[in-house]
Design a protein around this motif. Structure first.
Motif, short mmCIF file in Angstrom:
data_model
loop_
_atom_site.label_atom_id
_atom_site.label_comp_id
_atom_site.label_asym_id
_atom_site.label_seq_id
_atom_site.Cartn_x
_atom_site.Cartn_y
_atom_site.Cartn_z
N ASN A 56 46.72 51.49 52.97
CA ASN A 56 45.36 50.88 52.11
C ASN A 56 44.32 51.29 52.83
O ASN A 56 43.05 51.50 52.34
N GLU A 57 44.50 51.64 54.11
CA GLU A 57 43.15 51.95 55.05
C GLU A 57 42.92 53.43 55.21
O GLU A 57 42.12 54.19 55.85
N GLY A 58 43.72 54.29 54.21
CA GLY A 58 43.51 55.58 54.23
C GLY A 58 44.29 56.54 55.20
O GLY A 58 44.28 57.94 55.19
N HIS A 59 45.56 56.00 55.83
CA HIS A 59 46.05 56.72 56.68
C HIS A 59 47.42 57.43 56.18
O HIS A 59 47.79 57.10 55.08
N MET A 109 38.82 57.21 61.17
CA MET A 109 39.55 58.58 61.15
C MET A 109 40.82 58.15 60.72
O MET A 109 41.58 57.41 61.35
N SER A 110 41.20 59.00 59.78
CA SER A 110 42.69 59.01 59.18
C SER A 110 43.87 59.23 60.29
O SER A 110 43.47 60.24 61.02
N LYS A 111 44.65 58.51 60.37
CA LYS A 111 45.73 58.98 61.29
C LYS A 111 47.10 59.18 60.54
O LYS A 111 47.47 58.79 59.25
N THR A 112 47.96 60.10 61.23
CA THR A 112 49.30 60.04 60.93
C THR A 112 50.11 59.20 61.42
O THR A 112 50.31 59.42 62.73
N ILE A 113 50.79 58.61 60.73
CA ILE A 113 51.90 57.47 61.28
C ILE A 113 53.28 57.21 60.57
O ILE A 113 53.40 57.41 59.47
N LEU A 114 54.09 57.78 61.49
CA LEU A 114 55.65 57.92 60.91
C LEU A 114 56.23 56.40 61.08
O LEU A 114 56.25 55.71 62.32
N SER A 143 54.29 42.42 59.69
CA SER A 143 53.52 43.75 59.49
C SER A 143 52.46 43.80 60.04
O SER A 143 51.83 44.74 60.27
N THR A 144 51.76 42.46 60.21
CA THR A 144 50.38 42.34 60.81
C THR A 144 50.44 42.92 62.16
O THR A 144 49.42 43.54 62.75
N ILE A 145 51.45 42.59 62.89
CA ILE A 145 51.30 42.77 64.35
C ILE A 145 51.71 44.29 64.48
O ILE A 145 51.13 44.87 65.37
N LEU A 146 52.46 44.67 63.60
CA LEU A 146 52.71 46.21 63.59
C LEU A 146 51.66 47.21 63.27
O LEU A 146 51.07 48.05 63.93
N HIS A 147 50.65 46.56 62.47
CA HIS A 147 49.47 47.12 62.14
C HIS A 147 48.55 47.13 63.51
O HIS A 147 47.81 47.97 63.72
N ARG A 148 48.37 45.85 63.88
CA ARG A 148 47.58 45.62 65.09
C ARG A 148 47.86 46.80 66.21
O ARG A 148 47.10 47.27 66.84
#
Length: 264
Positions: free
Chosen positions: A24-27, A1-6, A207-212
């Motif tokens: 890249n994951e569609g968010h 499910m797409s999320k809105t991320i600020l 960036s990877t830990i923020l993604h997680r």
């Protein structure tokens, strides 16, 4: 499910790289920056569903306008990543007489977060950028009028945001989740290059830990905790963050500063 991320401070460094991963994951990615040119460039590089918001976080009126603009455009925020930060600058005192590091790294994200809470639900996430560099908070310096060394100001501001992350989490019994994260030491951001004169470590560590932290189930029910990416695990911040009296004093100071700023 797409999320809105600020993501604040999303025009370069860790914020930009995290935005790329998430887009890249569609968010839907809401990018904050203080340069219109850099915002446009970031949106071009990231692609996908992005929207740019311009604000200088050292100025209270622009922080408030940022909230108003986001609230106008979006009914819901799934993830807020308070990534914007500053270590060195030619002018380190704001127009309101505050140390720039405390304003941008601690106070502005506090105002932004509190005012965006109505847009966030039980499962939303607030991710605050902390640091391995943390130092006891000088309350007089937080309130302004004290000249500070760059690293002292930065380290104190990062402990202060870690403290308010824990405090806010303890008062949000029905969500959203609030997490403080040290993304990794001396990563290859402009801040590290300008502040320390070194290239820095692979920025993808941050960036990877923020993604997680934004999406992974392992970070779904960790409100009030501190993640130390240097250790790769949840841990303990500076010992002052475990002292209720010191946390209370810092929160009272943050409350006094924000009330004054918002009523001026």
């Amino acid at each position: 499910m797409s999320k809105t991320i600020l993501i604040t401070g999303a025009t370069d460094g860790i914020g930009l790289e995290a935005a790329k991963l998430l887009a890249n994951e569609g968010h839907t990615i809401l990018l904050h920056g203080r340069s219109a040119a850099k915002l446009d460039a970031a949106r071009t590089v990231i692609g996908g569903h992005t929207q740019g918001y311009l604000a200088d976080l050292s100025r209270t009126a622009e922080v408030v306008k940022l909230v108003d603009d986001i609230t106008r455009d979006h009914p819901h925020i799934d993830v807020l990543i308070n990534n914007a930060g500053v270590l060195k600058a030619p002018q380190t005192v704001t127009e309101d007489g505050l140390d720039l590091r405390f304003m941008v790294n601690t106070i502005a994200p506090y105002i932004l977060t509190k005012r965006l809470l109505p847009l966030m639900g039980r499962d939303s996430r607030i991710i605050n950028l902390s640091s391995a560099a943390q130092a006891p908070v000088d309350l007089a310096a937080l309130k302004g009028g004290v000249t500070m060394d760059d690293m002292d100001a930065y380290s104190q501001s990062k402990l202060a945001i870690t403290m308010w992350s824990q405090h806010l989490a303890s008062n949000l019994t029905d969500g959203p989740n609030v997490l403080a994260v040290n993304p990794g030491s001396l990563l290859a951001s402009n801040m590290v290059k300008e502040g320390f004169g070194i290239a820095g470590n692979d920025i993808s560590i941050g960036s990877t830990i923020l993604h997680r932290a934004a999406l992974d189930p392992d970070f779904a029910d960790v409100s009030g905790r501190y993640f130390d990416n240097d250790a790769g695990a949840f841990g303990h911040p500076h010992s002052d963050a475990d002292d209720p009296a010191k946390v209370s004093a810092v929160m009272q100071a943050i409350g006094a500063v924000t009330t004054k700023l918002l009523n001026t």
